[in-house]
Design a protein around this motif. Structure first.
Motif, PDB file in Angstrom:
ATOM      1  N   TYR A  38       0.846  -1.290   0.128  1.00 17.82           N
ATOM      2  CA  TYR A  38       0.163   0.060   0.108  1.00 17.82           C
ATOM      3  C   TYR A  38       0.754   1.214  -0.006  1.00 17.82           C
ATOM      4  O   TYR A  38       0.275   2.555   0.033  1.00 17.82           O
ATOM      5  CB  TYR A  38      -0.978   0.059   1.293  1.00 17.82           C
ATOM      6  N   CYS A  39       2.315   1.337   0.066  1.00 18.01           N
ATOM      7  CA  CYS A  39       2.753   2.440  -0.104  1.00 18.01           C
ATOM      8  C   CYS A  39       3.177   2.704  -1.737  1.00 18.01           C
ATOM      9  O   CYS A  39       3.477   1.784  -2.458  1.00 18.01           O
ATOM     10  CB  CYS A  39       4.423   2.139   0.643  1.00 18.01           C
ATOM     11  N   PRO A  40       4.006   3.807  -1.894  1.00 15.93           N
ATOM     12  CA  PRO A  40       4.186   4.887  -1.059  1.00 15.93           C
ATOM     13  C   PRO A  40       2.804   5.581  -0.770  1.00 15.93           C
ATOM     14  O   PRO A  40       1.820   5.913  -1.364  1.00 15.93           O
ATOM     15  CB  PRO A  40       5.112   5.683  -1.883  1.00 15.93           C
ATOM     16  N   THR A  41       2.970   6.490   0.243  1.00 16.72           N
ATOM     17  CA  THR A  41       1.912   7.450   0.514  1.00 16.72           C
ATOM     18  C   THR A  41       2.154   9.025  -0.200  1.00 16.72           C
ATOM     19  O   THR A  41       3.016   8.790  -0.914  1.00 16.72           O
ATOM     20  CB  THR A  41       1.946   7.859   1.938  1.00 16.72           C
ATOM     21  N   ALA A  46       5.634  13.199  -2.923  1.00 14.78           N
ATOM     22  CA  ALA A  46       5.961  14.671  -2.714  1.00 14.78           C
ATOM     23  C   ALA A  46       7.534  14.628  -2.953  1.00 14.78           C
ATOM     24  O   ALA A  46       7.973  15.558  -3.513  1.00 14.78           O
ATOM     25  CB  ALA A  46       5.549  15.032  -1.716  1.00 14.78           C
ATOM     26  N   ASP A  47       8.065  13.747  -1.995  1.00 17.19           N
ATOM     27  CA  ASP A  47       9.555  13.772  -2.242  1.00 17.19           C
ATOM     28  C   ASP A  47       9.976  13.629  -3.466  1.00 17.19           C
ATOM     29  O   ASP A  47      11.090  14.249  -4.148  1.00 17.19           O
ATOM     30  CB  ASP A  47      10.087  12.671  -1.166  1.00 17.19           C
ATOM     31  N   TYR A  48       9.306  12.789  -4.361  1.00 17.23           N
ATOM     32  CA  TYR A  48       9.596  12.468  -5.828  1.00 17.23           C
ATOM     33  C   TYR A  48       9.465  13.485  -6.629  1.00 17.23           C
ATOM     34  O   TYR A  48      10.490  14.154  -7.422  1.00 17.23           O
ATOM     35  CB  TYR A  48       8.859  11.222  -6.352  1.00 17.23           C
ATOM     36  N   GLN A 148      -0.207  21.066  -2.637  1.00 18.11           N
ATOM     37  CA  GLN A 148      -1.238  20.435  -1.665  1.00 18.11           C
ATOM     38  C   GLN A 148      -0.573  19.361  -1.080  1.00 18.11           C
ATOM     39  O   GLN A 148      -0.774  18.959   0.167  1.00 18.11           O
ATOM     40  CB  GLN A 148      -2.426  19.690  -2.759  1.00 18.11           C
ATOM     41  N   LEU A 149       0.503  18.594  -1.692  1.00 14.01           N
ATOM     42  CA  LEU A 149       1.207  17.667  -0.809  1.00 14.01           C
ATOM     43  C   LEU A 149       2.082  18.124   0.205  1.00 14.01           C
ATOM     44  O   LEU A 149       2.159  17.504   1.285  1.00 14.01           O
ATOM     45  CB  LEU A 149       2.286  16.918  -1.935  1.00 14.01           C
ATOM     46  N   GLU A 150       2.779  19.518  -0.020  1.00 19.67           N
ATOM     47  CA  GLU A 150       3.341  20.081   1.088  1.00 19.67           C
ATOM     48  C   GLU A 150       2.550  20.520   2.434  1.00 19.67           C
ATOM     49  O   GLU A 150       3.122  20.163   3.462  1.00 19.67           O
ATOM     50  CB  GLU A 150       3.788  21.292   0.756  1.00 19.67           C
TER      51      GLU A 150
END
Length: 425
Positions: A38-41, A46-48, A148-150
């Motif tokens: 079920y990953c990534p979140t 966002a990191d990507y 939004q991810l931030e």
């Protein structure tokens, strides 16, 4: 090219950000062998994005600089063409058509060809500009998603799904211990060597249903062979939003480890939102040596009708007897245990307790909008069917199979003489 990577991400993001699953905050994502990863979140996505964003911005700036340079060169070339055309026209009007006149004629032809080349280049530049604009719009959308991810990741990211701390032999045991919230719990039936994860549906009356099958959106393929049906497949989720089959071995352990018999409740929803149910008392799933045979004592209650008792389709005098499900072994496309000369599970493309073949089949093919035909199904009624409610060419939208000890089925005060009101769930 990085632009292509981001184009793919724009489609990928909504899917990834919705995934959930079982993992540990200390050890990272821990996939469940039966129910998938079920990953990534959203935080991982966002990191990507943050890692690749600077390179994409550099690429866009470089393209814009090159387009500006090309545009300047094109403008100078156009001015040169106008000058050359004027000189050629003047030479044509000269009263002395000499060698220079002939040269100017040739020059005019060259100018015309040059002008066509420039027009072609202008079209290419126009297309490139549109491409840059499209990428710019996509970058703006990605920037918005990044913001939004931030915001989502302004608090520490969690690659975990909440699993409730109370454990028990089944969901009713868990409810008896004080659990009041539906969600994911670990259970360990008396005959089980290890605990396993289940979805518990706990209502306001303190009843704990252990869910063993769920069909909600048709996103999980139920055309599986013996081992997946034995071990389980699909995805367990804490918000009860996913399709899954818990696994025949787990069903066997749950239904044969208790002193009180279980009631199997089957809930169904059609494509108009209508809901019906069927209850079967003394439900059991046998061991693998007996091919996980389905048995139950009697039809307990419900308004969907008793499809497990067979149905007279009008095709043959033996229709009803040939579609009784009580006492049937489980069949899959690669493990045929039905009463038919052929292979019902192979024909229908899914595992089930088949006879010759069925009147109620909740693991069938998911048909959007419900209706399908013999032509659609290759002459086989292979949908999600319950023929005592809808006919065999109607595939249901949602189904749930869940079990509970018989002593708890009438604790809401609504049941009279074995009749349970489905709306009270």
């Amino acid at each position: 090219m990085n632009l292509l990577i981001f184009g793919a991400l724009a489609v990928f993001l909504p899917i990834t950000s919705a995934q959930r699953g079982d993992s540990s905050a200390q050890r990272g994502c821990q996939p469940d062998v039966n129910f998938g990863r079920y990953c990534p979140t959203t935080c991982g996505v966002a990191d990507y994005l943050f890692r690749y964003t600077p390179d994409v911005y550099d690429d866009l700036d470089d393209m814009l600089a090159k387009l500006e340079s090309i545009g300047n060169l094109t403008q100078g070339a156009e001015e040169k063409v106008v000058f050359m055309r004027d000189r050629a026209t003047s030479a044509h009007k000269s009263s002395q058509p000499d060698l220079y006149y002939k040269r100017s004629t040739s020059m005019l032809d060259d100018v015309t060809r040059f002008e066509k080349t420039i027009l072609s280049q202008e079209q290419q530049i126009f297309e490139l500009q549109n491409f840059v604009l499209a990428n710019d719009r996509q970058m703006q959308e990605l920037k918005q998603l990044t913001r939004q991810l931030e915001a989502t990741c302004s608090v520490p990211c969690k690659d975990t799904v909440e699993i409730q701390p109370i454990t028990g032999t089944d969901c009713q045991d868990i409810a008896n211990k004080g659990a009041s919230v539906s969600g994911l719990y670990y259970v360990k039936p008396a005959k089980a060597t290890d605990q396993f994860l289940v979805y518990c549906e706990i209502d306001t009356f303190g009843r704990g249903f252990t869910v063993i099958q769920r069909r909600k959106g048709g996103l999980v393929d139920f055309n599986r062979n013996w081992i997946p049906y034995k071990e389980g497949f699909g995805y367990l989720s804490p918000d009860d939003s996913t399709d899954f089959w818990l696994g025949l071995e787990k069903m066997h352990l749950l239904t044969t480890s208790v002193t009180l018999p279980y009631v199997l409740r089957i809930e169904m929803v059609d494509w108009l939102g209508n809901k019906k149910y069927a209850d079967y008392a003394m439900f059991r799933v046998g061991p693998e040596q007996d091919k996980y045979r389905l048995t139950y004592g009697y039809y307990f209650a419900g308004d969907a009708g008793d499809a497990f008792d067979g149905f007279d389709f009008g095709d043959d005098a033996s229709d009803k007897a040939y579609t009784v499900h009580n006492g049937m072994q489980f069949s899959t496309p690669d493990n045929d245990n039905d009463k038919y000369d052929g292979n019902c599970a192979l024909q229908d493309g899914s595992g089930w307790w088949m006879n010759r073949c069925h009147a109620g089949h909740l693991n069938g093919k998911y048909y959007p909008d419900g209706r399908y035909s013999e032509k659609d199904a290759g002459a086989f009624d292979n949908g999600i069917i319950w023929v005592t409610w809808h006919d065999r060419w109607y595939s249901l939208k949602e189904t749930t199979m869940k079990i509970i000890p018989v002593s708890r089925i009438n604790t809401d005060g609504q049941q009279q003489s074995g009749v349970k009101q489905f709306g009270g769930l």
